[in-house]
Scaffold this motif. Structure first.
Motif, PDB file in Angstrom:
ATOM      1  N   ILE A 263       0.840  -1.203   0.000  1.00 40.28           N
ATOM      2  CA  ILE A 263       0.000   0.000   0.000  1.00 40.28           C
ATOM      3  C   ILE A 263       0.874   1.253   0.000  1.00 40.28           C
ATOM      4  O   ILE A 263       0.569   2.239  -0.679  1.00 40.28           O
ATOM      5  CB  ILE A 263      -0.952  -0.013   1.200  1.00 40.28           C
ATOM      6  N   ALA A 264       1.980   1.204   0.743  1.00 37.29           N
ATOM      7  CA  ALA A 264       2.882   2.356   0.779  1.00 37.29           C
ATOM      8  C   ALA A 264       3.419   2.668  -0.610  1.00 37.29           C
ATOM      9  O   ALA A 264       3.508   3.839  -1.009  1.00 37.29           O
ATOM     10  CB  ALA A 264       4.035   2.094   1.749  1.00 37.29           C
ATOM     11  N   VAL A 265       3.775   1.633  -1.372  1.00 43.50           N
ATOM     12  CA  VAL A 265       4.272   1.848  -2.737  1.00 43.50           C
ATOM     13  C   VAL A 265       3.195   2.519  -3.584  1.00 43.50           C
ATOM     14  O   VAL A 265       3.453   3.482  -4.317  1.00 43.50           O
ATOM     15  CB  VAL A 265       4.712   0.513  -3.363  1.00 43.50           C
ATOM     16  N   ALA A 266       1.950   2.012  -3.481  1.00 43.60           N
ATOM     17  CA  ALA A 266       0.856   2.583  -4.262  1.00 43.60           C
ATOM     18  C   ALA A 266       0.580   4.027  -3.879  1.00 43.60           C
ATOM     19  O   ALA A 266       0.348   4.885  -4.741  1.00 43.60           O
ATOM     20  CB  ALA A 266      -0.401   1.734  -4.078  1.00 43.60           C
ATOM     21  N   VAL A 267       0.615   4.319  -2.583  1.00 38.01           N
ATOM     22  CA  VAL A 267       0.320   5.671  -2.105  1.00 38.01           C
ATOM     23  C   VAL A 267       1.407   6.648  -2.525  1.00 38.01           C
ATOM     24  O   VAL A 267       1.131   7.731  -3.059  1.00 38.01           O
ATOM     25  CB  VAL A 267       0.147   5.680  -0.576  1.00 38.01           C
ATOM     26  N   VAL A 268       2.669   6.282  -2.295  1.00 38.22           N
ATOM     27  CA  VAL A 268       3.758   7.205  -2.619  1.00 38.22           C
ATOM     28  C   VAL A 268       3.868   7.400  -4.131  1.00 38.22           C
ATOM     29  O   VAL A 268       4.160   8.502  -4.599  1.00 38.22           O
ATOM     30  CB  VAL A 268       5.083   6.716  -2.013  1.00 38.22           C
ATOM     31  N   ALA A 269       3.596   6.356  -4.896  1.00 41.15           N
ATOM     32  CA  ALA A 269       3.585   6.519  -6.347  1.00 41.15           C
ATOM     33  C   ALA A 269       2.528   7.538  -6.760  1.00 41.15           C
ATOM     34  O   ALA A 269       2.759   8.370  -7.648  1.00 41.15           O
ATOM     35  CB  ALA A 269       3.324   5.173  -7.028  1.00 41.15           C
ATOM     36  N   GLU A 270       1.374   7.489  -6.114  1.00 44.82           N
ATOM     37  CA  GLU A 270       0.328   8.456  -6.424  1.00 44.82           C
ATOM     38  C   GLU A 270       0.738   9.871  -6.003  1.00 44.82           C
ATOM     39  O   GLU A 270       0.477  10.845  -6.722  1.00 44.82           O
ATOM     40  CB  GLU A 270      -0.976   8.069  -5.731  1.00 44.82           C
ATOM     41  N   LEU A 271       1.395   9.999  -4.865  1.00 39.67           N
ATOM     42  CA  LEU A 271       1.864  11.309  -4.423  1.00 39.67           C
ATOM     43  C   LEU A 271       2.857  11.897  -5.417  1.00 39.67           C
ATOM     44  O   LEU A 271       2.806  13.095  -5.745  1.00 39.67           O
ATOM     45  CB  LEU A 271       2.517  11.197  -3.042  1.00 39.67           C
ATOM     46  N   LEU A 272       3.772  11.063  -5.896  1.00 42.07           N
ATOM     47  CA  LEU A 272       4.756  11.542  -6.868  1.00 42.07           C
ATOM     48  C   LEU A 272       4.073  11.959  -8.165  1.00 42.07           C
ATOM     49  O   LEU A 272       4.448  12.958  -8.784  1.00 42.07           O
ATOM     50  CB  LEU A 272       5.788  10.451  -7.136  1.00 42.07           C
ATOM     51  N   ALA A 273       3.064  11.189  -8.586  1.00 37.94           N
ATOM     52  CA  ALA A 273       2.338  11.543  -9.803  1.00 37.94           C
ATOM     53  C   ALA A 273       1.568  12.840  -9.621  1.00 37.94           C
ATOM     54  O   ALA A 273       1.515  13.681 -10.528  1.00 37.94           O
ATOM     55  CB  ALA A 273       1.383  10.413 -10.189  1.00 37.94           C
ATOM     56  N   ALA A 274       0.975  13.021  -8.440  1.00 42.33           N
ATOM     57  CA  ALA A 274       0.257  14.265  -8.164  1.00 42.33           C
ATOM     58  C   ALA A 274       1.212  15.449  -8.203  1.00 42.33           C
ATOM     59  O   ALA A 274       0.898  16.514  -8.745  1.00 42.33           O
ATOM     60  CB  ALA A 274      -0.439  14.185  -6.810  1.00 42.33           C
TER      61      ALA A 274
END
Length: 383
Positions: A360-371
């Motif tokens: 979940i951390a990978v998915a969340v941080v990937a989304e933060l970087l994309a944002a």
């Protein structure tokens, strides 16, 4: 995304604890503080240091201008891209560390031999800047400005590569640093630096013409990830986000879950009963990315209601789609418009099928970087 249960770079010497902390990206907060503060602390302690900065990039070279790393007597902190370029830069940086003389290193990645295994192409130039003890106060000033959420511009005159001249340009000088008013390394007002930065599209880069060359870099605080809830998922997200360049703050209503000992990578841990007054207590502003991962739906709803009234750059909430509809329905009854709810990312994180806290951390941080990069709309897939 399922809702969880609530409740390599070469070294110049032995790796210090600070080096281990900063290895992923020293431009992020080091030990809960900023890169500039790390440099100031080294210089104030009389330690030798060389600041490696990518000052220009052409083509498909691995790292952009503005990428920074440090070489100290204890080792290498960070990375400027690895491979042959980093090896060359490190060799020059070691010489700079020993002699106290700066250097510029160029590397044409298209001209390397096949054995180098560098086929990305392009070229990079790295400034190996031998820092002086008298620069400690200027870096401390920069760290102070960043902590206060301020901004400015660094300029480095690299016309004489062995003797670069670094200057910090600020709108005004904080009262605590009035003693630097006459320093040639500090300039009040952005009249000289702002046009240079505009030429570069407000990004770090090198301006050269004739016998003059000036590296220009904005001084701007990194984004802040506010984790609302200090459970298992937050622990994993905090560590990964910190390594990816976010300053991490944590808030929880339980002291044991907002304990700095639990989150050593965090800049700040706040205990806030009932999450009341969240926006004010945590100073949520335009640099904030808010991840809502509290221990219950009612707290999630309360935190979401408050953060929707803030100026956060991103708001994400963990949970199933069923939970999302339940929380959103309650907020609509309170008068929250659908347009505001539509901006919330729930379920939080890119849809990669994550289940464990680490995934979940990978998915969340990937989304933060994309944002942060402005690519989230293209990457986010809604069913």
């Amino acid at each position: 995304m399922p809702e969880p249960h609530k409740e390599e770079s070469p070294l110049a010497g032995p790796e210090s604890p600070q080096a281990r902390d900063a290895r992923a990206d020293p431009s992020a907060a080091v030990g809960g503080d900023f890169f500039e503060a790390r440099v100031a602390a080294l210089l104030e302690a009389g330690r030798k240091a060389v600041l490696l900065t990518v000052i220009s990039r052409q083509g498909s070279a691995p790292r952009a201008a503005g990428t920074r790393a440090l070489l100290t007597e204890d080792g290498f902190e960070g990375t400027i891209g690895g491979g042959a370029l980093e090896a060359r830069a490190l060799e020059a940086a070691r010489e700079s560390l020993a002699a106290g003389i700066s250097a510029r290193v160029s590397c044409d990645l298209t001209g390397l031999s096949p054995e180098s295994d560098m086929i990305c192409g392009g070229s990079m130039e790295v400034l190996c800047e031998a820092l002086m003890p008298q620069q400690a106060a200027v870096f401390a000033l920069a760290a102070h400005v960043l902590r206060a959420g301020g901004s400015g511009v660094w300029t480095v005159d690299v016309s004489r590569e062995s003797l670069p001249r670094r200057c910090l340009h600020l709108e005004s000088l904080p009262r605590e640093f009035a003693g630097l008013a006459d320093s040639p390394a500090v300039r009040q007002g952005l009249e000289a630096a702002a046009p240079l930065l505009e030429k570069l599209g407000n990004k770090p880069g090198l301006l050269a013409g004739g016998d003059r060359a000036m590296y220009v870099e904005p001084l701007s605080a990194p984004p802040v990830l506010l984790l609302c809830g200090g459970g298992h998922v937050s622990l994993e997200v905090a560590a990964l986000a910190r390594a990816c360049g976010f300053v991490v703050d944590v808030v929880d209503d339980r002291p044991e879950f907002s304990d700095p000992a639990r989150f050593p990578m965090a800049r700040r841990c706040v205990t806030l009963p009932g999450f009341e007054g969240l926006v004010e207590a945590c100073g949520i502003g335009r640099r904030h990315y808010v991840a809502i991962v509290t221990r219950g739906h009612s707290f999630d709803r309360e935190v979401l209601a408050q953060t929707l009234a803030s100026h956060a750059a991103y708001i994400g909430m963990i949970g199933s789609r069923a939970k999302r509809e339940q929380v959103y329905a309650a907020l609509r009854e309170q008068g929250v418009p659908d347009a505001e709810l539509a901006a919330v990312r729930c379920p939080i994180g890119l849809p990669v099928g994550a289940e464990s806290p680490q995934q979940i951390a990978v998915a969340v941080v990937a989304e933060l970087l994309a944002a942060r990069a402005g690519t989230l709309h293209r990457l986010r897939f809604e069913e």
